[in-house]
Scaffold this active site. Sequence first.
Site, mmCIF file in Angstrom:
data_model
loop_
_atom_site.group_PDB
_atom_site.id
_atom_site.type_symbol
_atom_site.label_atom_id
_atom_site.label_comp_id
_atom_site.label_asym_id
_atom_site.label_seq_id
_atom_site.Cartn_x
_atom_site.Cartn_y
_atom_site.Cartn_z
ATOM 1 N N GLY A 130 65.600 105.052 84.394
ATOM 2 C CA GLY A 130 66.716 105.112 85.316
ATOM 3 C C GLY A 130 67.871 104.260 84.850
ATOM 4 N NE ARG A 131 66.383 98.608 86.207
ATOM 5 C CZ ARG A 131 65.283 98.844 86.919
ATOM 6 N NH1 ARG A 131 65.383 99.335 88.146
ATOM 7 N NH2 ARG A 131 64.086 98.583 86.437
ATOM 8 C CE1 TYR A 185 64.371 107.401 101.479
ATOM 9 C CE2 TYR A 185 63.759 108.180 99.294
ATOM 10 C CZ TYR A 185 64.527 107.368 100.109
ATOM 11 O OH TYR A 185 65.444 106.502 99.561
ATOM 12 N NE ARG A 203 60.283 108.830 90.548
ATOM 13 C CZ ARG A 203 61.207 107.869 90.600
ATOM 14 N NH1 ARG A 203 61.961 107.727 91.687
ATOM 15 N NH2 ARG A 203 61.391 107.053 89.590
ATOM 16 C CD GLN A 226 63.442 112.786 93.627
ATOM 17 O OE1 GLN A 226 64.344 112.232 94.235
ATOM 18 N NE2 GLN A 226 62.542 112.132 92.922
#
Length: 357
Positions: free
Chosen positions: A310-311, A179, A226, A97
């Site tokens: 993710g987690r 970002y 994404r 990424q």
Amino acid sequence: MDLLTPLELGHLHLRNRIVMAPMTRSRAGTDAVPTALMTEYYRQRASAGMIISEGVAPSANGLGYCRTPGIYTAEQVAAWGEVTAAVHAAGGCIVAQIMHVGRVASHYNKPAGAETVAPSAITAKAEMYTDEAGMQPMDPPRALALEEIAGVVEEYRQATASALAAGFDGVELHCTSGYLPAQFLSTGSNRRTDAYGGSVANRARFVLEVLEAMTAEAGAGRVGMRICPDNGFNDLSDDNPEETFDYLLAAAARLDLAWLHVIRMPAGRVDNLALARRYFADRLIANESYKLVEAEQAVASGAVAAVSFGRPFIANPDLVERWQQRLPLARFDPGTLYMPGPEGYTSYPAAAAEPGA
């Protein structure tokens, strides 16, 4: 069709539809170089259908957080080569990424000489952690001059080339979380009056030029993006996110990207998944707080092609095997998420190695 069914995304073959989401873990070494610890971390999780790496900076200016990796020096590329080799040896697929933070940065986390740049000189109203000085406000950014923007687009192209040279199977453009690409898209952070500001077409220009550069380098079959429309993280705001992202996705769909990775929002002005399905219904990876049964239903119904987690991957390096065997999941320690060292990073055992197993 279920989560364990193989999937073809562009030129990539996924052995299942359980994707490891990108997660900043702050374990990079000096000069933003990946470490042996990172190699082991990714190797442990290679049974995912696809691993999407943590955000990787395309330049020193693209760094913003402490201990995050880059892919703009030969040493960084070589170190990432160790990571990808380990994942491939374990039968996995891994993509990089590419993440330029833009104005979401502190000089404490940047090397000497690096700048904080953005579409406009508007400081993000937020703070970030630094090893040197604790929590600090975001640095005021310098607005990129019109003639500089092509050079930033080139950074993304070169990062794509470097990722492929390092053995990554593809690349994903990080276009959310406040970002740089999201800063160009959003009216709250982009006040330019030239060809990169104002109208939705102008605000989307930077993102589309970056995608064009990445696909020209890697081929569209190895490039994804994404997004998370209407995500206010890192002081991001946009007057009309549905209009902004409808325009962006319509244009991006013409590039024939391999996948679109979408973070759903529990509430907001945009139904992110519905918007994404208008243009990427057959290549959609969904993300954010999916439980196993919900993810299985989403894939079985054809609503999404895959789900990223993710987690659950933090404390369960063998997440795929645990779900396949209906084993309970381990819980992660939030206190070790961003701390240096192996504790809470590579220290979580597979289910077969747990005490009492």
